[in-house]
Each structure stands twice: as structure tokens, then as C-alpha cells.
Design an enzyme around this catalytic site. Structure first.
Site, PDB file in Angstrom:
ATOM      1  N   LYS A 180       0.810  -1.225   0.000  1.00 27.16           N
ATOM      2  CA  LYS A 180       0.000   0.000   0.000  1.00 27.16           C
ATOM      3  C   LYS A 180       0.838   1.267   0.000  1.00 27.16           C
ATOM      4  CE  LYS A 180      -4.527  -1.607   0.979  1.00 27.16           C
ATOM      5  NZ  LYS A 180      -5.644  -1.807   1.891  1.00 27.16           N
TER       6      LYS A 180
ATOM      7  N   ARG B  40      -4.629 -10.059   4.051  1.00 25.41           N
ATOM      8  CA  ARG B  40      -4.947 -10.013   2.615  1.00 25.41           C
ATOM      9  C   ARG B  40      -3.711  -9.502   1.890  1.00 25.41           C
ATOM     10  NH1 ARG B  40      -6.514  -6.203  -1.036  1.00 25.41           N
ATOM     11  NH2 ARG B  40      -7.917  -6.910  -2.677  1.00 25.41           N
TER      12      ARG B  40
HETATM   13  C1  8Y7 Z   1      -8.398  -3.954   1.185  1.00 21.81           C
HETATM   14  C2  8Y7 Z   1      -9.446  -4.703   0.643  1.00 21.81           C
HETATM   15  C3  8Y7 Z   1      -8.438  -3.593  -0.954  1.00 21.81           C
HETATM   16  C4  8Y7 Z   1      -8.181  -4.001   2.589  1.00 21.81           C
HETATM   17  C5  8Y7 Z   1     -10.043  -5.528   2.696  1.00 21.81           C
HETATM   18  C6  8Y7 Z   1      -5.418  -2.689  -2.340  1.00 21.81           C
HETATM   19  C7  8Y7 Z   1     -10.414  -5.028  -1.631  1.00 21.81           C
HETATM   20  C8  8Y7 Z   1      -6.685  -1.962  -2.381  1.00 21.81           C
HETATM   21  N1  8Y7 Z   1      -7.771  -3.272   0.173  1.00 21.81           N
HETATM   22  N2  8Y7 Z   1     -10.264  -5.479   1.386  1.00 21.81           N
HETATM   23  N3  8Y7 Z   1      -9.470  -4.457  -0.695  1.00 21.81           N
HETATM   24  N4  8Y7 Z   1      -9.035  -4.804   3.297  1.00 21.81           N
HETATM   25  N5  8Y7 Z   1     -10.822  -6.281   3.491  1.00 21.81           N
HETATM   26  O1  8Y7 Z   1      -4.388  -1.966  -2.389  1.00 21.81           O
HETATM   27  O2  8Y7 Z   1      -7.313  -3.363   3.180  1.00 21.81           O
HETATM   28  O3  8Y7 Z   1      -5.362  -3.919  -2.292  1.00 21.81           O
HETATM   29  S1  8Y7 Z   1      -8.118  -2.990  -2.564  1.00 21.81           S
END
Ligand code: 8Y7
Length: 271
Positions: free
Chosen positions: A219, A253
Site C-alpha cells: 500500500k 490479505r
Molecule cells: C483492502 C481490501 C483492498 C483491505 C479488505 C489494495 C479489496 C486496495 N484493500 N479489502 N481491498 N481490506 N478487506 O491496495 O485493506 O489492495 S483494494
């Protein structure tokens, strides 16, 4: 999925591998079968230690624009069906649209990951009906503009109050308490300072009666802190996962599954 929750209770962790199925995610000239590439990536992440594959067809990155229902369905449903034919790995559907949740769950997904915390009309009802785990994430604002000027008096208090409120809404809608996962939403309407507070104060989220999921992989907070481009954030990402684990988070994740699993195995060995 229930097995994964039991693991969490015993200090163990679960890595969720990110599978983006937006048109640009698997493009290397259009020569390869997109569906097959998505499958191969999912199987590779499973082999590297991912116990859940998080499939998303709508980019939710800062600055992203909306995708129509039909477009999102056309992106994710064939991928879910394809993975289901080849593997029994748990699949999480990353969406905010109730119809996408419904069709994905019917096609073999077994969890919902919603950056909108099931706020869309009908989302709570679909998740209650299918009786699956749900990840409720906090965000401030909408992806197009959320990073412009995030504002909080007390970011940790506000984020945890929001998550508690959404968890209550889930329970009121008939979603089982044991199916709720909470996520402070790193990078979703948060400054660098806000993101660091969320990580530092992770124990305050983990004290809530739900397991915590953390998404920090690659990120922009690491870009801001370290001046690293997105392909140079591996060390910071895995270190942040290990820190979050030590502070009580259990779901991760991530893009870099093997490396994150190494960091988490080490963390668990000394927990
Ligand atoms: C997150 C996410 C994204 C997160 C959850 C990226 C879909 C942006 N970030 N879902 N999604 N938590 N639960 O940089 O931090 O992956 S998208």
C-alpha cells in the site's frame, strides 16, 4: 470456512491471496487465456500457503472508478467457476454489490469481503441468507476522492466505533456473530499518520469480539514512509503483517503469499 475460524482461535493465522480480475491485471499482450492465467495464479497462491483466494472485479484502489454490475459479474463469476473445477481452496468475493455476492456465493465462493461493510441495500440480507463469513472494512469517503483530505479527531476510536456499528447491523440482520471479521481499512481515506496509528493501536481492534483482517500489502503508506514504488514494498508489507500479527490480527490479505507466510510462521513460533 469454519475450519479457518477455529485456527484463528488457536493463535494461528490465515493468509488471503489477492486475485484481481480487472482487464489490466493479467494482460501481457492478450495472447494468453485470461481465465487460465487467473486459475494458475490462484493455484500458485494456494500452493504458497494462501487458504483463501480473494477475487475482485472492481478496482477499489484510491482513484478507481465504478464498474457496472454486468461487467463485474462477467469478470468474476467465470473465474470462481474455473477455480472451483480445479481446487477446493476457499474463495472470498471482494465486492460491494449484493447481486455479485449472491451469484459468487452460488458459484462456489464461501466468504464476502466488502470494503463498503455491507452498506448497499440488500447486502446484509444476502450474507445472512448464505450464512457465510463477512469482512467488514472501514473507509472514509469514496475511492475516487478518499485520499484527498482524510479527517479524524481520533482515527482509532472512530474506526472502531464504525466497525462495532456495522457488526451490530449484521447481527440485527441475522448474520451470525461468529461469521463477522473486522478490518480497519488501511489506505481507505487515511493519511500516513492515520495508517500508522491503526497499526500501532491494532490491539484496540483486536479487543473487539471479532477476528481482525489486515490489508497492508504494497500500500501507498509504504510509498509515503519509505519513498518506495509499488514493486519495492515487499519487505515493508511482510514486516507490517508480522507486526499486526504480534498485535493480534489473524487474517492477512496479501499479494506476496509465500513471503508473508514466512513472516507469519516466524511470528507464530515466538508468539
Ligand atoms: C483492502 C481490501 C483492498 C483491505 C479488505 C489494495 C479489496 C486496495 N484493500 N479489502 N481491498 N481490506 N478487506 O491496495 O485493506 O489492495 S483494494
Amino acid at each position: 470456512m469454519q475450519k479457518l475460524f477455529n485456527k484463528i482461535r488457536s493463535n494461528h493465522w490465515v493468509v488471503m491471496g489477492i486475485l484481481n480480475v480487472t482487464p489490466d491485471s493479467f494482460s501481457d499482450g492478450g495472447e494468453f487465456d485470461q481465465l487460465d492465467k487467473a486459475l494458475q495464479r490462484a493455484l500458485q497462491m494456494q500452493q504458497e500457503g494462501a487458504q483463501v483466494i480473494d477475487i475482485g472485479g472492481e478496482s477499489t484502489r484510491p482513484g478507481a472508478v465504478m464498474v457496472s454490475l454486468d461487467e463485474e459479474l462477467a469478470r468474476v463469476i467465470p473465474v470462481i467457476e474455473k477455480i472451483r473445477q480445479h481446487s477446493d481452496v476457499a474463495i472470498s468475493i471482494d465486492t460491494s454489490k449484493p447481486q455479485v455476492m449472491r451469484e459468487a456465493l452460488a458459484a462456489g465462493a464461501s466468504m464476502v469481503n466488502d470494503v463498503n461493510a455491507l452498506c448497499a441495500d440488500g447486502a446484509l440480507a444476502v450474507c445472512a441468507e448464505f450464512d457465510v463469513p463477512v469482512c467488514l472494512m472501514h473507509k472514509q469517503g469514496e475511492p475516487e476522492t478518499m485520499q484527498d483530505n482524510p479527517q479524524y479527531q481520533d482515527v482509532v476510536a472512530e474506526v472502531s466505533q464504525y466497525l462495532a456499528m456495522r457488526a451490530d447491523a449484521c447481527i440485527d440482520a441475522g448474520i451470525s456473530k461468529k461469521n463477522i471479521i473486522i478490518d480497519p481499512g488501511f489506505g481507505f481515506g487515511k493519511s500516513l499518520e492515520n495508517n500508522l496509528s491503526l497499526l500501532k493501536e491494532m490491539p484496540r481492534f483486536c479487543a473487539m469480539p471479532y477476528p481482525v483482517l489486515v490489508g497492508v500489502s504494497r500500500k501507498s503508506m509504504f510509498g509515503m514512509l519509505l519513498g518506495r514504488e509499488v514493486d519495492q514494498r515487499l519487505v515493508a508489507s511482510t514486516t507490517a503483517a508480522a507486526i499486526a500479527y504480534q498485535k493480534g490480527a489473524r487474517f492477512f490479505r496479501v499479494h506476496d503469499v509465500a513471503q508473508t507466510c514466512d513472516a507469519l510462521k516466524l511470528s507464530e513460533a515466538v508468539a
